[in-house]
Design an enzyme around this catalytic site. Structure first.
Site, mmCIF file in Angstrom:
data_model
loop_
_atom_site.group_PDB
_atom_site.id
_atom_site.type_symbol
_atom_site.label_atom_id
_atom_site.label_comp_id
_atom_site.label_asym_id
_atom_site.label_seq_id
_atom_site.Cartn_x
_atom_site.Cartn_y
_atom_site.Cartn_z
ATOM 1 N N GLY A 30 -3.445 2.691 -9.713
ATOM 2 C CA GLY A 30 -2.356 3.242 -8.914
ATOM 3 C C GLY A 30 -1.945 4.622 -9.379
ATOM 4 O O GLY A 30 -2.417 5.133 -10.406
ATOM 5 N N GLY A 89 1.146 0.332 -13.817
ATOM 6 C CA GLY A 89 2.304 0.617 -12.997
ATOM 7 C C GLY A 89 2.744 -0.613 -12.232
ATOM 8 O O GLY A 89 2.305 -1.733 -12.499
ATOM 9 N N GLY A 102 -0.055 -4.822 -6.574
ATOM 10 C CA GLY A 102 -1.143 -5.093 -5.648
ATOM 11 C C GLY A 102 -1.157 -4.199 -4.436
ATOM 12 O O GLY A 102 -1.928 -4.425 -3.504
ATOM 13 N N GLU A 110 -6.074 -6.504 -12.390
ATOM 14 C CA GLU A 110 -4.931 -6.040 -13.175
ATOM 15 C C GLU A 110 -4.328 -7.189 -13.972
ATOM 16 O O GLU A 110 -4.050 -7.054 -15.168
ATOM 17 C CB GLU A 110 -3.875 -5.428 -12.245
ATOM 18 C CG GLU A 110 -4.263 -4.080 -11.669
ATOM 19 C CD GLU A 110 -3.242 -3.553 -10.691
ATOM 20 O OE1 GLU A 110 -2.892 -2.374 -10.775
ATOM 21 O OE2 GLU A 110 -2.773 -4.337 -9.826
ATOM 22 N N LYS A 128 11.244 2.566 -8.213
ATOM 23 C CA LYS A 128 10.570 1.265 -8.158
ATOM 24 C C LYS A 128 11.439 0.120 -8.693
ATOM 25 O O LYS A 128 10.983 -1.016 -8.750
ATOM 26 C CB LYS A 128 9.272 1.333 -8.974
ATOM 27 C CG LYS A 128 8.287 2.413 -8.521
ATOM 28 C CD LYS A 128 7.744 2.121 -7.144
ATOM 29 C CE LYS A 128 6.742 3.166 -6.697
ATOM 30 N NZ LYS A 128 5.496 3.132 -7.462
#
Length: 233
Positions: A30, A89, A102, A110, A128
């Site tokens: 990411g 991340g 995802g 991951e 986030k």
């Protein structure tokens, strides 16, 4: 410089402080993980850190490692017997360090590497962070292609919306590095993330769920737009 970039770089630079010579490092997938990889590249080429090995969590990350000229440090899980630290991340994080991951369809690899690591450090920018998850981003679920329509119907029975993920640049659904499909699920009601993960994983044909338990996370480094960081640990 864009404020979000400043925040991501601040988080990435803070994460660098947890690396040591000879570490085996799991490198996430990411946009924020790629910022971390570029910061790590600066240390490697300046000889500020030595004999480090890099285990990618996706084909995207593997390609970026090669593009940066670090192919000689690239290792796959069967080539190492442990991962010292994984840096990754997240799409969302709540105040208990639970994650939604995802968005890049790499959740299974991951989770394999991140959970295997002796220390799992999450880096995000401040946009986030949410009071609960999922908030804005649905829960990505990797599924066996044969079962996608059944799983979609089962998820809708639980309440909420479930959509097979399509993307630009190809016809048909997104295909993961593992040859599977992604269903994005937004539940109707907020539930305990651990309970939600368990319920979804009980559906036959589900490979992995993009809920990462805060119990498995060492710390979350939150980059701020002013260049400072906050650490949840």
């Amino acid at each position: 410089m864009d404020n979000i970039v400043i925040a991501r770089e601040a988080a990435a630079r803070e994460a660098i402080k947890y690396l040591r010579d000879k570490y085996v490092v799991g490198v996430g997938t990411g946009s924020t993980a790629m910022v971390f990889l570029r910061e790590l590249h600066k240390l490697i080429i300046s000889d500020s850190i030595e004999e480090i090995l890099l285990v990618p969590t996706s084909t995207e990350t593997e390609i970026e490692i090669i593009k940066l000229g670090l192919a000689h440090l690239l290792r796959y899980p069967w080539q190492v017997n442990h991962v010292d630290v994984a840096i990754d991340g997240a799409d969302e994080v709540d105040r208990r360090k639970n994650l939604i991951k995802g968005g890049g369809a790499a959740l299974t690899r991951e989770k394999i590497i991140d959970y295997w690591a002796r220390e799992f450090i999450v880096i995000v920018d401040e946009t986030k962070v949410f009071p609960s998850i999922p908030s804005k981003h649905p829960i990505p679920i990797e599924v066996i292609p044969f079962a996608w329509s059944i799983i979609k119907a089962r998820l809708e029975e639980l309440g909420g919306t479930a959509e097979l993920r399509f993307g630009s640049g190809k016809r048909g659904p997104i295909v993961t590095d593992n040859g599977n499909y992604i269903i994005d699920y937004m539940p109707k009601a907020v539930m305990n993330p651990d309970d939600m993960e368990r319920i979804i994983k009980e559906i036959p044909g589900v490979v992995e769920v993009g809920i990462f338990s805060g119990k498995r996370i060492s710390k979350v480094i939150i980059g701020r737009i002013d260049g400072s960081v906050t650490i949840m640990g």
